[in-house]
Design an enzyme around this catalytic site. Sequence first.
Site, PDB file in Angstrom:
ATOM      1  N   GLU A  49      -1.809  -7.011   7.564  1.00  0.00           N
ATOM      2  CA  GLU A  49      -0.412  -6.525   8.281  1.00  0.00           C
ATOM      3  C   GLU A  49      -0.193  -7.373   9.353  1.00  0.00           C
ATOM      4  O   GLU A  49      -1.105  -7.850  10.003  1.00  0.00           O
ATOM      5  CB  GLU A  49      -0.032  -5.069   8.362  1.00  0.00           C
ATOM      6  CG  GLU A  49       0.912  -4.907   9.078  1.00  0.00           C
ATOM      7  CD  GLU A  49       2.223  -5.073   8.320  1.00  0.00           C
ATOM      8  OE1 GLU A  49       2.757  -6.247   8.050  1.00  0.00           O
ATOM      9  OE2 GLU A  49       2.811  -4.225   7.505  1.00  0.00           O
ATOM     10  N   ASN A  71       4.853  -7.014   5.765  1.00  0.00           N
ATOM     11  CA  ASN A  71       5.013  -8.051   6.327  1.00  0.00           C
ATOM     12  C   ASN A  71       4.126  -9.448   5.613  1.00  0.00           C
ATOM     13  O   ASN A  71       4.887 -10.408   5.362  1.00  0.00           O
ATOM     14  CB  ASN A  71       4.681  -8.185   7.724  1.00  0.00           C
ATOM     15  CG  ASN A  71       5.813  -7.435   8.568  1.00  0.00           C
ATOM     16  OD1 ASN A  71       7.097  -8.093   8.454  1.00  0.00           O
ATOM     17  ND2 ASN A  71       5.431  -6.344   9.313  1.00  0.00           N
ATOM     18  N   ARG A  88      -6.242   1.115   3.901  1.00  0.00           N
ATOM     19  CA  ARG A  88      -4.970   1.562   3.153  1.00  0.00           C
ATOM     20  C   ARG A  88      -4.532   0.501   2.035  1.00  0.00           C
ATOM     21  O   ARG A  88      -4.169   0.980   1.087  1.00  0.00           O
ATOM     22  CB  ARG A  88      -3.612   1.650   4.315  1.00  0.00           C
ATOM     23  CG  ARG A  88      -3.246   0.417   5.019  1.00  0.00           C
ATOM     24  CD  ARG A  88      -2.266   0.867   5.874  1.00  0.00           C
ATOM     25  NE  ARG A  88      -1.880  -0.065   6.931  1.00  0.00           N
ATOM     26  CZ  ARG A  88      -2.133  -0.995   7.854  1.00  0.00           C
ATOM     27  NH1 ARG A  88      -3.263  -0.367   8.303  1.00  0.00           N
ATOM     28  NH2 ARG A  88      -1.525  -1.937   8.508  1.00  0.00           N
ATOM     29  N   TYR A 137       0.888  -6.203  15.830  1.00  0.00           N
ATOM     30  CA  TYR A 137       2.022  -5.660  16.389  1.00  0.00           C
ATOM     31  C   TYR A 137       1.619  -5.840  18.152  1.00  0.00           C
ATOM     32  O   TYR A 137       2.273  -5.094  18.756  1.00  0.00           O
ATOM     33  CB  TYR A 137       2.526  -4.232  16.132  1.00  0.00           C
ATOM     34  CG  TYR A 137       3.588  -4.584  14.837  1.00  0.00           C
ATOM     35  CD1 TYR A 137       4.855  -4.906  15.322  1.00  0.00           C
ATOM     36  CD2 TYR A 137       3.262  -4.249  13.618  1.00  0.00           C
ATOM     37  CE1 TYR A 137       5.868  -4.944  14.202  1.00  0.00           C
ATOM     38  CE2 TYR A 137       4.077  -4.469  12.651  1.00  0.00           C
ATOM     39  CZ  TYR A 137       5.368  -4.624  12.861  1.00  0.00           C
ATOM     40  OH  TYR A 137       6.583  -4.801  11.698  1.00  0.00           O
ATOM     41  N   HIS A 184       0.896  -1.219  -0.097  1.00  0.00           N
ATOM     42  CA  HIS A 184      -0.079   0.011   0.000  1.00  0.00           C
ATOM     43  C   HIS A 184       0.676   1.316   0.071  1.00  0.00           C
ATOM     44  O   HIS A 184       1.949   1.161   0.522  1.00  0.00           O
ATOM     45  CB  HIS A 184      -0.849  -0.058   1.409  1.00  0.00           C
ATOM     46  CG  HIS A 184      -0.186   0.019   2.600  1.00  0.00           C
ATOM     47  ND1 HIS A 184       0.417   1.269   2.967  1.00  0.00           N
ATOM     48  CD2 HIS A 184       0.016  -0.848   3.327  1.00  0.00           C
ATOM     49  CE1 HIS A 184       0.711   1.128   3.984  1.00  0.00           C
ATOM     50  NE2 HIS A 184       0.838  -0.540   4.420  1.00  0.00           N
ATOM     51  N   HIS A 226       0.396  -5.448   2.555  1.00  0.00           N
ATOM     52  CA  HIS A 226       1.335  -4.959   3.494  1.00  0.00           C
ATOM     53  C   HIS A 226       2.650  -5.412   3.733  1.00  0.00           C
ATOM     54  O   HIS A 226       2.801  -6.358   3.153  1.00  0.00           O
ATOM     55  CB  HIS A 226       0.652  -5.014   4.892  1.00  0.00           C
ATOM     56  CG  HIS A 226      -0.690  -4.638   4.963  1.00  0.00           C
ATOM     57  ND1 HIS A 226      -1.369  -3.316   5.292  1.00  0.00           N
ATOM     58  CD2 HIS A 226      -1.992  -5.290   4.303  1.00  0.00           C
ATOM     59  CE1 HIS A 226      -2.657  -3.234   5.093  1.00  0.00           C
ATOM     60  NE2 HIS A 226      -2.970  -4.534   4.706  1.00  0.00           N
TER      61      HIS A 226
END
Length: 228
Positions: free
Chosen positions: A87, A184, A60, A90, A9, A182
């Site tokens: 993604e 990752n 996104r 986290y 993105h 994304h």
Amino acid sequence: MKKVVLLRHGQSRWNLENRFTGWTDVDLTEQGKEEARKAGEKMLAAGILPEYYFTSYLKRAIHTLQIAADALDRDWVPVKKDWHLNERHYGALQGLNKAETAKEYGEEQVHIWRRSYDVEPPALSLDDPRYPGNDPRYMNLAYDELPLTESLKDTIARVKSCWEELISPKIHLYGTVLIAAHGNSLRALAMMLLHLTPEEIMSVEIPTGAPWVFELDDRFSVLKNYYL
């Protein structure tokens, strides 16, 4: 010959603010929208015309795909949205400024969380507003599918299932596929396509808005790969 195009993105608001984003649903900046438009124009100029699209559940990536598809004049191409392409999650780091987090926990620890293969960041609690179970887009997922945090290894495992069950059959059927996702989740796909080791994938950096083209034979062996 078959083609798979990986498109990270365009720049997001939290990319610009240097925050851990993960599954938080932030939108593109104006620069990010321009990156997406140019990505579509580059594919059009190269004669790479996708017949099927994949993207994540996050705006996104979805908006990057929509803008690129418009630049390609191929808005009509079918698209599959799949949460497996989200993604990396986290955990409790999501929303935190990366530089401020390094000051609090130390640069070495933050580097380990960001760049190690199998170390997970601190996990969310179930009562955290950021927990994916509170988001209606994930309401049909089982409890064990909803991450509280993820390592890159965890992300690769869920992306692999999407590749095997959804993406690979569409490549066989359509020939040219565009995946807007994304950093990752696309690293996971690159790892599988290029047969990289965990050590090798750690050094792979995918720029925003740059189409990464993989030309494949019928057995999905990579003949060549390049950025447009």
